[in-house]
Design a protein around this motif. Structure first.
Motif, PDB file in Angstrom:
ATOM      1  N   VAL A 158      13.566 -18.849   0.338  1.00 29.13           N
ATOM      2  CA  VAL A 158      14.677 -18.360   1.147  1.00 29.13           C
ATOM      3  C   VAL A 158      14.283 -17.157   1.988  1.00 29.13           C
ATOM      4  O   VAL A 158      15.001 -16.794   2.896  1.00 29.13           O
ATOM      5  N   ASP A 159      13.167 -16.523   1.692  1.00 27.15           N
ATOM      6  CA  ASP A 159      12.775 -15.322   2.406  1.00 27.15           C
ATOM      7  C   ASP A 159      11.260 -15.258   2.463  1.00 27.15           C
ATOM      8  O   ASP A 159      10.611 -15.215   1.438  1.00 27.15           O
ATOM      9  N   ARG A 160      10.694 -15.236   3.649  1.00 20.00           N
ATOM     10  CA  ARG A 160       9.240 -15.188   3.781  1.00 20.00           C
ATOM     11  C   ARG A 160       8.729 -13.758   3.941  1.00 20.00           C
ATOM     12  O   ARG A 160       7.570 -13.552   4.208  1.00 20.00           O
ATOM     13  N   THR A 161       9.576 -12.760   3.786  1.00 17.16           N
ATOM     14  CA  THR A 161       9.150 -11.373   3.881  1.00 17.16           C
ATOM     15  C   THR A 161       8.432 -10.973   2.601  1.00 17.16           C
ATOM     16  O   THR A 161       8.998 -11.105   1.524  1.00 17.16           O
ATOM     17  N   PRO A 162       7.195 -10.479   2.696  1.00 20.98           N
ATOM     18  CA  PRO A 162       6.484 -10.076   1.479  1.00 20.98           C
ATOM     19  C   PRO A 162       7.169  -8.913   0.774  1.00 20.98           C
ATOM     20  O   PRO A 162       7.746  -8.047   1.424  1.00 20.98           O
ATOM     21  N   PHE A 163       7.138  -8.927  -0.555  1.00 17.91           N
ATOM     22  CA  PHE A 163       7.601  -7.790  -1.326  1.00 17.91           C
ATOM     23  C   PHE A 163       6.660  -6.627  -1.066  1.00 17.91           C
ATOM     24  O   PHE A 163       5.488  -6.811  -0.766  1.00 17.91           O
ATOM     25  N   SER A 164       7.160  -5.416  -1.203  1.00 20.19           N
ATOM     26  CA  SER A 164       6.293  -4.246  -1.098  1.00 20.19           C
ATOM     27  C   SER A 164       5.524  -4.113  -2.406  1.00 20.19           C
ATOM     28  O   SER A 164       6.111  -3.922  -3.458  1.00 20.19           O
ATOM     29  N   VAL A 165       4.226  -4.256  -2.327  1.00 19.41           N
ATOM     30  CA  VAL A 165       3.370  -4.152  -3.499  1.00 19.41           C
ATOM     31  C   VAL A 165       2.326  -3.097  -3.211  1.00 19.41           C
ATOM     32  O   VAL A 165       1.622  -3.167  -2.199  1.00 19.41           O
ATOM     33  N   ARG A 166       2.228  -2.104  -4.090  1.00 20.58           N
ATOM     34  CA  ARG A 166       1.185  -1.094  -3.924  1.00 20.58           C
ATOM     35  C   ARG A 166      -0.158  -1.784  -4.096  1.00 20.58           C
ATOM     36  O   ARG A 166      -0.393  -2.466  -5.086  1.00 20.58           O
ATOM     37  N   THR A 167      -1.045  -1.630  -3.132  1.00 13.69           N
ATOM     38  CA  THR A 167      -2.329  -2.329  -3.127  1.00 13.69           C
ATOM     39  C   THR A 167      -3.471  -1.330  -3.174  1.00 13.69           C
ATOM     40  O   THR A 167      -3.489  -0.364  -2.423  1.00 13.69           O
ATOM     41  N   LEU A 168      -4.410  -1.583  -4.087  1.00 14.34           N
ATOM     42  CA  LEU A 168      -5.615  -0.764  -4.210  1.00 14.34           C
ATOM     43  C   LEU A 168      -6.821  -1.663  -4.005  1.00 14.34           C
ATOM     44  O   LEU A 168      -6.823  -2.814  -4.429  1.00 14.34           O
ATOM     45  N   SER A 169      -7.863  -1.139  -3.390  1.00 14.73           N
ATOM     46  CA  SER A 169      -9.085  -1.928  -3.258  1.00 14.73           C
ATOM     47  C   SER A 169      -9.845  -1.888  -4.581  1.00 14.73           C
ATOM     48  O   SER A 169      -9.791  -0.896  -5.314  1.00 14.73           O
ATOM     49  N   SER A 170     -10.552  -2.962  -4.886  1.00 12.79           N
ATOM     50  CA  SER A 170     -11.347  -2.978  -6.108  1.00 12.79           C
ATOM     51  C   SER A 170     -12.451  -1.922  -6.036  1.00 12.79           C
ATOM     52  O   SER A 170     -12.837  -1.357  -7.060  1.00 12.79           O
ATOM     53  N   ASN A 171     -12.943  -1.626  -4.838  1.00 11.39           N
ATOM     54  CA  ASN A 171     -13.967  -0.584  -4.690  1.00 11.39           C
ATOM     55  C   ASN A 171     -13.449   0.769  -5.158  1.00 11.39           C
ATOM     56  O   ASN A 171     -14.163   1.520  -5.826  1.00 11.39           O
ATOM     57  N   SER A 172     -12.199   1.093  -4.815  1.00 13.01           N
ATOM     58  CA  SER A 172     -11.655   2.387  -5.230  1.00 13.01           C
ATOM     59  C   SER A 172     -11.386   2.422  -6.731  1.00 13.01           C
ATOM     60  O   SER A 172     -11.487   3.463  -7.359  1.00 13.01           O
ATOM     61  N   LEU A 173     -11.054   1.274  -7.327  1.00 14.68           N
ATOM     62  CA  LEU A 173     -10.820   1.221  -8.767  1.00 14.68           C
ATOM     63  C   LEU A 173     -12.117   1.307  -9.562  1.00 14.68           C
ATOM     64  O   LEU A 173     -12.233   2.073 -10.507  1.00 14.68           O
ATOM     65  N   PHE A 174     -13.098   0.499  -9.190  1.00 17.16           N
ATOM     66  CA  PHE A 174     -14.321   0.383  -9.987  1.00 17.16           C
ATOM     67  C   PHE A 174     -15.355   1.450  -9.649  1.00 17.16           C
ATOM     68  O   PHE A 174     -16.193   1.772 -10.485  1.00 17.16           O
ATOM     69  N   GLN A 175     -15.354   1.993  -8.447  1.00 16.84           N
ATOM     70  CA  GLN A 175     -16.283   3.045  -8.023  1.00 16.84           C
ATOM     71  C   GLN A 175     -17.724   2.738  -8.410  1.00 16.84           C
ATOM     72  O   GLN A 175     -18.425   3.552  -9.004  1.00 16.84           O
ATOM     73  N   GLY A 176     -18.178   1.523  -8.106  1.00 14.08           N
ATOM     74  CA  GLY A 176     -19.565   1.142  -8.356  1.00 14.08           C
ATOM     75  C   GLY A 176     -19.836   0.553  -9.728  1.00 14.08           C
ATOM     76  O   GLY A 176     -20.925   0.054  -9.980  1.00 14.08           O
ATOM     77  N   GLU A 177     -18.883   0.616 -10.633  1.00 15.24           N
ATOM     78  CA  GLU A 177     -19.040   0.034 -11.969  1.00 15.24           C
ATOM     79  C   GLU A 177     -18.590  -1.423 -11.944  1.00 15.24           C
ATOM     80  O   GLU A 177     -17.998  -1.884 -10.979  1.00 15.24           O
ATOM     81  N   HIS A 178     -18.867  -2.154 -13.034  1.00 12.74           N
ATOM     82  CA  HIS A 178     -18.441  -3.546 -13.137  1.00 12.74           C
ATOM     83  C   HIS A 178     -17.334  -3.746 -14.164  1.00 12.74           C
ATOM     84  O   HIS A 178     -16.830  -4.847 -14.338  1.00 12.74           O
ATOM     85  N   GLU A 179     -16.936  -2.664 -14.833  1.00 13.82           N
ATOM     86  CA  GLU A 179     -15.898  -2.759 -15.853  1.00 13.82           C
ATOM     87  C   GLU A 179     -15.146  -1.440 -15.938  1.00 13.82           C
ATOM     88  O   GLU A 179     -15.751  -0.372 -15.869  1.00 13.82           O
ATOM     89  N   ILE A 180     -13.813  -1.527 -16.060  1.00 21.07           N
ATOM     90  CA  ILE A 180     -12.998  -0.331 -16.276  1.00 21.07           C
ATOM     91  C   ILE A 180     -12.031  -0.596 -17.417  1.00 21.07           C
ATOM     92  O   ILE A 180     -11.736  -1.747 -17.750  1.00 21.07           O
ATOM     93  N   GLY A 181     -11.548   0.460 -18.038  1.00 18.67           N
ATOM     94  CA  GLY A 181     -10.549   0.358 -19.089  1.00 18.67           C
ATOM     95  C   GLY A 181      -9.190   0.743 -18.543  1.00 18.67           C
ATOM     96  O   GLY A 181      -9.074   1.662 -17.734  1.00 18.67           O
ATOM     97  N   ILE A 182      -8.160   0.036 -18.995  1.00 12.91           N
ATOM     98  CA  ILE A 182      -6.787   0.329 -18.606  1.00 12.91           C
ATOM     99  C   ILE A 182      -5.969   0.481 -19.882  1.00 12.91           C
ATOM    100  O   ILE A 182      -5.878  -0.460 -20.675  1.00 12.91           O
ATOM    101  N   GLU A 183      -5.381   1.660 -20.083  1.00 15.87           N
ATOM    102  CA  GLU A 183      -4.525   1.877 -21.242  1.00 15.87           C
ATOM    103  C   GLU A 183      -3.105   1.498 -20.847  1.00 15.87           C
ATOM    104  O   GLU A 183      -2.589   1.947 -19.816  1.00 15.87           O
ATOM    105  N   HIS A 184      -2.482   0.631 -21.639  1.00 17.22           N
ATOM    106  CA  HIS A 184      -1.115   0.179 -21.352  1.00 17.22           C
ATOM    107  C   HIS A 184      -0.337   0.105 -22.655  1.00 17.22           C
ATOM    108  O   HIS A 184      -0.665  -0.703 -23.527  1.00 17.22           O
TER     109      HIS A 184
END
Length: 69
Positions: free
Chosen positions: A24-50
Motif C-alpha cells: 500500500v505504500d512504496r515509501t521506505p521506512f526511515s532506518v538508521r544505516t551504518l556502513s560495515s566498514n565503520s562497524l568493523f574498522q578493519g576487523e572480521h568479527e565484532i561483539g554485540i551485547e544485547h
C-alpha cells in the motif's frame, strides 16, 4: 492466483486476506544505516551485547554477514 510480494523490510504491507499481501505504500521506512566498514574498522568479527547476551557478527570469506549468539 496469488500475488507475489518480495520479502523486503522497506515496504509496508497490508493484508487484504490471509493469502494475498498487498503493497500500500512504496515509501521506505526511515532506518538508521551504518556502513560495515565503520562497524568493523578493519576487523572480521565484532561483539554485540544485547539484553545481557553476547552476539558475534562476522564477515565470511564470501563477504556475507553472519550473526551468532
Amino acid at each position: 492466483m496469488t500475488a507475489h510480494t518480495p520479502n523486503d523490510f522497506r515496504y509496508r504491507v497490508r493484508r487484504v486476506d490471509q493469502a494475498v499481501p498487498v503493497r500500500v505504500d512504496r515509501t521506505p521506512f526511515s532506518v538508521r544505516t551504518l556502513s560495515s566498514n565503520s562497524l568493523f574498522q578493519g576487523e572480521h568479527e565484532i561483539g554485540i551485547e544485547h539484553h545481557g547476551a553476547l552476539y558475534r557478527l562476522k564477515i565470511t570469506r564470501q563477504g556475507k554477514l553472519i550473526l551468532n549468539k
